[in-house]
Motif scaffolding. Sequence first.
Motif, PDB file in Angstrom:
ATOM      1  N   VAL A  28       0.772  -1.318   0.113  1.00  0.00           N
ATOM      2  CA  VAL A  28       0.089   0.167  -0.005  1.00  0.00           C
ATOM      3  C   VAL A  28       0.759   1.185  -0.049  1.00  0.00           C
ATOM      4  O   VAL A  28       0.739   2.061  -0.689  1.00  0.00           O
ATOM      5  N   ALA A  29       1.843   1.146   0.767  1.00  0.00           N
ATOM      6  CA  ALA A  29       2.861   2.510   1.022  1.00  0.00           C
ATOM      7  C   ALA A  29       3.155   3.170  -0.389  1.00  0.00           C
ATOM      8  O   ALA A  29       2.963   4.327  -0.496  1.00  0.00           O
ATOM      9  N   PRO A  30       3.575   2.552  -1.430  1.00  0.00           N
ATOM     10  CA  PRO A  30       3.991   3.253  -2.649  1.00  0.00           C
ATOM     11  C   PRO A  30       2.481   3.983  -3.449  1.00  0.00           C
ATOM     12  O   PRO A  30       2.967   4.645  -4.278  1.00  0.00           O
ATOM     13  N   ASP A  54      -2.644  -1.584  12.347  1.00  0.00           N
ATOM     14  CA  ASP A  54      -1.605  -1.082  13.074  1.00  0.00           C
ATOM     15  C   ASP A  54      -0.264  -1.176  12.000  1.00  0.00           C
ATOM     16  O   ASP A  54       0.654  -0.260  12.008  1.00  0.00           O
ATOM     17  N   GLN A  55      -0.162  -2.170  11.314  1.00  0.00           N
ATOM     18  CA  GLN A  55       0.839  -2.360  10.349  1.00  0.00           C
ATOM     19  C   GLN A  55       0.884  -1.347   9.105  1.00  0.00           C
ATOM     20  O   GLN A  55       1.892  -0.559   8.985  1.00  0.00           O
ATOM     21  N   LEU A  56      -0.275  -0.808   8.843  1.00  0.00           N
ATOM     22  CA  LEU A  56      -0.437   0.084   7.747  1.00  0.00           C
ATOM     23  C   LEU A  56       0.077   1.451   8.496  1.00  0.00           C
ATOM     24  O   LEU A  56       0.749   2.424   8.050  1.00  0.00           O
ATOM     25  N   ARG A  57      -0.453   1.862   9.680  1.00  0.00           N
ATOM     26  CA  ARG A  57      -0.235   2.883  10.491  1.00  0.00           C
ATOM     27  C   ARG A  57       1.253   3.075  11.022  1.00  0.00           C
ATOM     28  O   ARG A  57       1.965   4.214  10.750  1.00  0.00           O
ATOM     29  N   ARG A  58       2.071   2.285  11.202  1.00  0.00           N
ATOM     30  CA  ARG A  58       3.389   1.971  11.550  1.00  0.00           C
ATOM     31  C   ARG A  58       4.057   2.296  10.130  1.00  0.00           C
ATOM     32  O   ARG A  58       5.463   2.760  10.298  1.00  0.00           O
ATOM     33  N   ALA A  59       3.539   2.120   9.117  1.00  0.00           N
ATOM     34  CA  ALA A  59       4.177   2.242   7.941  1.00  0.00           C
ATOM     35  C   ALA A  59       4.157   3.813   7.289  1.00  0.00           C
ATOM     36  O   ALA A  59       4.408   4.174   6.121  1.00  0.00           O
ATOM     37  N   GLY A  60       3.439   4.637   8.193  1.00  0.00           N
ATOM     38  CA  GLY A  60       3.360   6.042   7.996  1.00  0.00           C
ATOM     39  C   GLY A  60       1.932   6.242   7.167  1.00  0.00           C
ATOM     40  O   GLY A  60       1.774   7.313   6.423  1.00  0.00           O
TER      41      GLY A  60
END
Length: 415
Positions: A28-30, A54-60
């Motif tokens: 998702v991040a890119p 939580d994993q998405l949020r930790r990735a900013g």
Amino acid sequence: MTPIFAASRLPRNLVFGAGQRAALARYVAPLGKRALLVTDERFASAVEFGIMVDQLRRAGIAVDVYDRTVAELPASCIADGLDQGKSFGADVIVGIGGGSCLDAAKMIALLLSHGGQPSDYYGEFKVPGPILPLVTVPTTAGTGSEVTPVAVISDPERAVKVGIASPHLISHTAICDPELTYTCPPGLTAVSGADALTHAIEAFTTLRRAADAQTVHEHVFVGKNAFSDQYALQAIRLISGSLKAAYDNGADYGARERLMMGATMAGLAFGTAGTAAAHAVQYPVGALTHTPHGAGVAVMMPYVMEFNRSHAEAEMAEIADAMGVLSTGMDQPAKASAAIDAVADLFAAVGIPRTLKDLGLGEDKLAWTVEAALGAVRLVKNNPRPLDTASMTQLVTAAFAGDRAALRGTVKELA
């Protein structure tokens, strides 16, 4: 010899395997920094969902959750999710859940990108361009929506569900993690898996068009082709060999894994080949009986196979082999009959009703069902045996009465 024609439309990334949901954030991040997660109330409360958030949020990545999707996807779900996506300023959409959740994610991504109403896009090739980046994570082994170019919704102004089909609706990334299906109850396992097997069978037996350079531009679903055949046969092998085991014992993780792989491969098959009469009839039947989509198409499948066998008998003989039917010494017609029996017996073994009457359809609704089914043009045109009012009436009447014998050459074949 028939020239080879093949077509395939796929997500840019397709990953399958236990634990692969942990890869979500890095996919998702890119694509964006404000992710709207589209799911339902049940899965939103699951521990696994909270971990992914939580994993998405930790990735900013900023996250907002729309968790009010409901089965069969009424238009109100899409409108509410769209409003939430607009307010949040979503720039990437993540669908997590069953087929309705994934289709809702597709529709929200479409409408955030191009505006308008869902009805503006009914049919094929109506989506004018790319939609917001879309990542899909199925939690059932059924619809294959994670890899297909179609979303199906319930239109409040129509009595039946409506499809929107466009290559632009294909997910950018699909993550298929069989561990997410482990808590799927037996009934949902049955109707989802039956839906997937129907996808594979209809894709393998659908109309083979005389393809030219315009075929892929004129049809989202191009018909039977060399790529879809390979996906469909492998899906039939996997689903027929795992559905009953997963239904009987949800903790049979090997069966769960094979069933999900089969469902995804069935999606890859029908995502280019298309489905046909079983799905066309289910739309009005589902609207009238308020029964799951997978149950409706599964009820129809043995009758549709019997109806179509004069135009797809060789393929049905191959289906018998793929299902592991003991067919030593059988000729092609006998193998085709054995395949139809095997499909009917498997569905019965996982609790699928045998007739439209058992599903709750009223006899007084048969004529309307015929008319509405014929209105599903993108499905009807894919059927290997042509359909008109007389032949659709024959098919629906036989499925209501449970009389497959009535479909065995008793009515003059259509030209």
